[in-house]
Design a protein around this motif. Structure first.
Motif, PDB file in Angstrom:
ATOM      1  N   ASN A  21      17.905   0.777   2.613  1.00  0.00           N
ATOM      2  CA  ASN A  21      17.116  -0.294   1.997  1.00  0.00           C
ATOM      3  C   ASN A  21      17.840  -1.637   1.988  1.00  0.00           C
ATOM      4  OD1 ASN A  21      14.546   0.997   1.237  1.00  0.00           O
ATOM      5  ND2 ASN A  21      15.962   2.395   0.220  1.00  0.00           N
ATOM      6  N   LEU A  22      19.162  -1.593   1.882  1.00  0.00           N
ATOM      7  CA  LEU A  22      19.903  -2.847   1.993  1.00  0.00           C
ATOM      8  C   LEU A  22      19.839  -3.364   3.436  1.00  0.00           C
ATOM      9  CD1 LEU A  22      21.638  -4.984   0.640  1.00  0.00           C
ATOM     10  CD2 LEU A  22      23.657  -3.546   1.068  1.00  0.00           C
ATOM     11  N   ALA A  23      19.912  -2.458   4.400  1.00  0.00           N
ATOM     12  CA  ALA A  23      19.795  -2.864   5.813  1.00  0.00           C
ATOM     13  C   ALA A  23      18.456  -3.567   6.038  1.00  0.00           C
ATOM     14  CB  ALA A  23      19.925  -1.647   6.732  1.00  0.00           C
ATOM     15  N   ALA A  24      17.375  -2.958   5.565  1.00  0.00           N
ATOM     16  CA  ALA A  24      16.042  -3.542   5.763  1.00  0.00           C
ATOM     17  C   ALA A  24      15.905  -4.865   5.011  1.00  0.00           C
ATOM     18  CB  ALA A  24      14.973  -2.554   5.302  1.00  0.00           C
ATOM     19  N   SER A  25      16.464  -4.938   3.804  1.00  0.00           N
ATOM     20  CA  SER A  25      16.332  -6.152   3.000  1.00  0.00           C
ATOM     21  C   SER A  25      17.185  -7.291   3.545  1.00  0.00           C
ATOM     22  CB  SER A  25      16.706  -5.873   1.541  1.00  0.00           C
ATOM     23  OG  SER A  25      15.797  -4.939   0.992  1.00  0.00           O
ATOM     24  N   GLY A  47      15.482   8.509   7.580  1.00  0.00           N
ATOM     25  CA  GLY A  47      14.931   7.540   6.638  1.00  0.00           C
ATOM     26  C   GLY A  47      14.635   6.182   7.273  1.00  0.00           C
ATOM     27  N   SER A  48      15.209   5.945   8.450  1.00  0.00           N
ATOM     28  CA  SER A  48      14.930   4.712   9.192  1.00  0.00           C
ATOM     29  C   SER A  48      13.874   4.939  10.258  1.00  0.00           C
ATOM     30  CB  SER A  48      16.207   4.191   9.855  1.00  0.00           C
ATOM     31  OG  SER A  48      17.221   4.020   8.907  1.00  0.00           O
ATOM     32  N   GLY A  49      13.214   6.091  10.219  1.00  0.00           N
ATOM     33  CA  GLY A  49      12.121   6.364  11.136  1.00  0.00           C
ATOM     34  C   GLY A  49      12.544   6.921  12.485  1.00  0.00           C
ATOM     35  N   ILE A  50      13.814   7.339  12.598  1.00  0.00           N
ATOM     36  CA  ILE A  50      14.288   7.912  13.864  1.00  0.00           C
ATOM     37  C   ILE A  50      14.277   9.427  13.728  1.00  0.00           C
ATOM     38  CG2 ILE A  50      16.259   8.097  15.440  1.00  0.00           C
ATOM     39  CD1 ILE A  50      17.116   5.305  14.149  1.00  0.00           C
ATOM     40  N   THR A  51      13.503  10.090  14.576  1.00  0.00           N
ATOM     41  CA  THR A  51      13.492  11.552  14.492  1.00  0.00           C
ATOM     42  C   THR A  51      14.743  12.068  15.189  1.00  0.00           C
ATOM     43  OG1 THR A  51      12.258  11.788  16.523  1.00  0.00           O
ATOM     44  CG2 THR A  51      10.981  11.611  14.498  1.00  0.00           C
ATOM     45  N   LYS A  52      15.274  13.174  14.687  1.00  0.00           N
ATOM     46  CA  LYS A  52      16.583  13.623  15.171  1.00  0.00           C
ATOM     47  C   LYS A  52      16.560  13.963  16.662  1.00  0.00           C
ATOM     48  CE  LYS A  52      18.179  14.939  10.641  1.00  0.00           C
ATOM     49  NZ  LYS A  52      18.566  15.967   9.697  1.00  0.00           N
ATOM     50  N   LYS A  53      15.405  14.363  17.159  1.00  0.00           N
ATOM     51  CA  LYS A  53      15.322  14.747  18.561  1.00  0.00           C
ATOM     52  C   LYS A  53      15.571  13.561  19.500  1.00  0.00           C
ATOM     53  CE  LYS A  53      11.971  17.839  18.898  1.00  0.00           C
ATOM     54  NZ  LYS A  53      10.529  18.026  19.106  1.00  0.00           N
ATOM     55  N   ALA A 218      12.195   7.227  -3.679  1.00  0.00           N
ATOM     56  CA  ALA A 218      12.372   8.630  -3.302  1.00  0.00           C
ATOM     57  C   ALA A 218      11.304   9.081  -2.301  1.00  0.00           C
ATOM     58  CB  ALA A 218      12.341   9.505  -4.551  1.00  0.00           C
ATOM     59  N   GLU A 219      10.139   8.427  -2.336  1.00  0.00           N
ATOM     60  CA  GLU A 219       9.044   8.813  -1.439  1.00  0.00           C
ATOM     61  C   GLU A 219       9.181   8.219  -0.037  1.00  0.00           C
ATOM     62  OE1 GLU A 219       5.593   9.115  -4.931  1.00  0.00           O
ATOM     63  OE2 GLU A 219       5.708   7.347  -3.654  1.00  0.00           O
ATOM     64  N   ALA A 220       9.675   6.985   0.025  1.00  0.00           N
ATOM     65  CA  ALA A 220       9.712   6.260   1.306  1.00  0.00           C
ATOM     66  C   ALA A 220      10.376   7.031   2.459  1.00  0.00           C
ATOM     67  CB  ALA A 220      10.368   4.888   1.106  1.00  0.00           C
ATOM     68  N   PRO A 221      11.538   7.728   2.224  1.00  0.00           N
ATOM     69  CA  PRO A 221      12.190   8.414   3.351  1.00  0.00           C
ATOM     70  C   PRO A 221      11.301   9.469   4.020  1.00  0.00           C
ATOM     71  CG  PRO A 221      13.645   8.382   1.436  1.00  0.00           C
ATOM     72  CD  PRO A 221      12.320   7.850   0.980  1.00  0.00           C
ATOM     73  N   SER A 222      10.420  10.105   3.283  1.00  0.00           N
ATOM     74  CA  SER A 222       9.592  11.140   3.911  1.00  0.00           C
ATOM     75  C   SER A 222       8.552  10.515   4.849  1.00  0.00           C
ATOM     76  CB  SER A 222       8.936  12.032   2.851  1.00  0.00           C
ATOM     77  OG  SER A 222       8.137  11.262   1.994  1.00  0.00           O
ATOM     78  N   TYR A 223       8.354   9.206   4.747  1.00  0.00           N
ATOM     79  CA  TYR A 223       7.500   8.492   5.703  1.00  0.00           C
ATOM     80  C   TYR A 223       8.339   7.796   6.783  1.00  0.00           C
ATOM     81  CZ  TYR A 223       3.886   9.384   2.284  1.00  0.00           C
ATOM     82  OH  TYR A 223       3.017  10.016   1.428  1.00  0.00           O
ATOM     83  N   PHE A 230       7.200   0.282   2.932  1.00  0.00           N
ATOM     84  CA  PHE A 230       6.358   1.349   2.377  1.00  0.00           C
ATOM     85  C   PHE A 230       5.559   0.853   1.169  1.00  0.00           C
ATOM     86  CE2 PHE A 230       6.280   5.092  -0.600  1.00  0.00           C
ATOM     87  CZ  PHE A 230       5.291   5.795   0.066  1.00  0.00           C
ATOM     88  N   ASP A 231       6.245   0.183   0.255  1.00  0.00           N
ATOM     89  CA  ASP A 231       5.573  -0.405  -0.905  1.00  0.00           C
ATOM     90  C   ASP A 231       6.379  -1.622  -1.367  1.00  0.00           C
ATOM     91  OD1 ASP A 231       4.333  -1.122  -3.224  1.00  0.00           O
ATOM     92  OD2 ASP A 231       4.434   0.866  -4.163  1.00  0.00           O
ATOM     93  N   LYS A 232       6.043  -2.741  -0.762  1.00  0.00           N
ATOM     94  CA  LYS A 232       6.820  -3.969  -0.943  1.00  0.00           C
ATOM     95  C   LYS A 232       6.843  -4.454  -2.391  1.00  0.00           C
ATOM     96  CE  LYS A 232       7.666  -8.079   1.574  1.00  0.00           C
ATOM     97  NZ  LYS A 232       7.835  -9.265   1.667  1.00  0.00           N
ATOM     98  N   SER A 233       5.791  -4.130  -3.140  1.00  0.00           N
ATOM     99  CA  SER A 233       5.714  -4.652  -4.507  1.00  0.00           C
ATOM    100  C   SER A 233       6.373  -3.723  -5.530  1.00  0.00           C
ATOM    101  CB  SER A 233       4.248  -4.879  -4.886  1.00  0.00           C
ATOM    102  OG  SER A 233       3.586  -3.634  -4.868  1.00  0.00           O
ATOM    103  N   SER A 234       6.886  -2.573  -5.069  1.00  0.00           N
ATOM    104  CA  SER A 234       7.491  -1.627  -6.020  1.00  0.00           C
ATOM    105  C   SER A 234       8.773  -2.203  -6.627  1.00  0.00           C
ATOM    106  CB  SER A 234       7.812  -0.309  -5.306  1.00  0.00           C
ATOM    107  OG  SER A 234       8.763  -0.531  -4.276  1.00  0.00           O
ATOM    108  N   LYS A 235       9.126  -1.680  -7.770  1.00  0.00           N
ATOM    109  CA  LYS A 235      10.368  -2.096  -8.444  1.00  0.00           C
ATOM    110  C   LYS A 235      11.592  -1.821  -7.557  1.00  0.00           C
ATOM    111  CE  LYS A 235       9.387  -3.235 -12.941  1.00  0.00           C
ATOM    112  NZ  LYS A 235       8.036  -3.727 -12.666  1.00  0.00           N
ATOM    113  N   GLY A 236      11.538  -0.714  -6.813  1.00  0.00           N
ATOM    114  CA  GLY A 236      12.658  -0.361  -5.934  1.00  0.00           C
ATOM    115  C   GLY A 236      12.833  -1.379  -4.820  1.00  0.00           C
TER     116      GLY A 236
END
Ligand code: ATP
Ligand code: MG
Length: 253
Positions: A21-25, A47-53, A218-223, A230-236
């Motif tokens: 999240n710091l990288a993205a911010s 968590g950065s959207g790269i699938t391991k394969k 906690a939810e964002a990494p699963s996407y 994922f949710d720009k307005s969230s407190k996180g």
């Protein structure tokens, strides 16, 4: 250019969440950012959207000298680059012992990227092993995420001792960049006591920005997304954006 190792030998304190999240911010603030996944768990990678394969070659090949920085580097859709990792990296722990300059493998491999990036963030594993040592040797400073709970300060003194050893033997310029309070629960008296104690011990090294406990983080990494995508307005998301700005102010006030 600044290399920050995000480290704490204690597990589950928010290292990976902070790295992604710091990288993205920082990227959203116009910075050129490389995030390095130095953990065989590979959570910062997925968590950065790269699938391991698709993530081959990885940091493992980079460390053993079987691939170059450019070959390993992947661009994400979130404005930052990643050196991915997967379980194979666990093997490097043993193999590095046989290699020359085993503590300096990552540092040497990163020389090629110094002109390309403003920030290099390293997500360290929850251990004081050879991978973490490589991260600490490659870094200018450490960013320490911590949960304000009872055993946190004890763990912190072990970490400070490790940093002292690395400084005297391997990397004399290693500094503490800052301590980040994560998963913060302002309702808890204990949290506030530990937080106050932290400020008394470390003063201005403690970031003013506090990351609250926030389910969107906690939810964002699963996407496969950083929280700002994922949710720009969230407190996180707001907290990590504020942290990015606080870090930028410290670098160039
Ligand atoms: P490890 O030591 O295993 O590498 P870590 O220090 O990298 O762990 P994370 O993986 O970032 O810690 O976080 C641990 C768990 O807590 C994850 O499930 C993560 O999604 C969640 N988490 C992290 N920060 C927050 C927060 N501020 N609010 C809510 N959940 C969080
Ligand atoms: Mg992690």
């Amino acid at each position: 250019m600044k290399v920050l190792a995000i480290t704490n030998q204690k597990g589950g304190v928010g290292k990976t969440t902070t790295a992604v999240n710091l990288a993205a911010s920082l990227a959203a603030e116009g910075q050129r950012v490389l995030m390095i996944d130095l953990d065989p768990q590979g959570n910062a990678t997925t968590g950065s959207g790269i699938t391991k394969k698709e993530a081959l070659p990885t940091v493992y090949q980079l460390l053993i000298g079987a691939a170059t920085l450019t070959e390993v580097c992947i661009q994400t859709e979130f404005g930052f680059d990643v050196l991915p990792a997967n379980r194979e990296l666990a093997g490097a722990e043993v193999e590095l012992i046989e290699l020359d300059e085993r503590e300096y493998r990552l540092k040497n491999a990163l020389q090629a990227g110094h002109a390309t990036y403003d920030f290099i963030l390293i997500d360290c594993p929850p251990a004081l092993n050879m991978l973490t040592v490589n991260g600490l040797v490659a870094a200018d400073s450490v960013l320490i995420p911590m949960q304000c709970e009872y055993y946190a300060l004890e763990g912190l003194s072990d970490l400070v001792e490790t940093l002292r050893k690395v400084r005297s033997h391997l990397n004399s310029r290693l500094e503490i960049e800052g301590l980040l309070r994560t998963m913060y629960n302002s309702q808890s008296t204990l949290t506030q006591q530990v937080s106050n104690e932290l400020e008394n011990h470390f003063g201005s090294k403690v970031y003013q920005t506090i990351v609250p406990r926030n389910v969107r983080l906690a939810e964002a990494p699963s996407y496969g997304k950083p929280v700002i995508a994922f949710d720009k307005s969230s407190k996180g998301a707001q907290a990590y954006s504020a942290l990015a700005r606080e870090i930028l102010e410290r670098v160039a006030p």
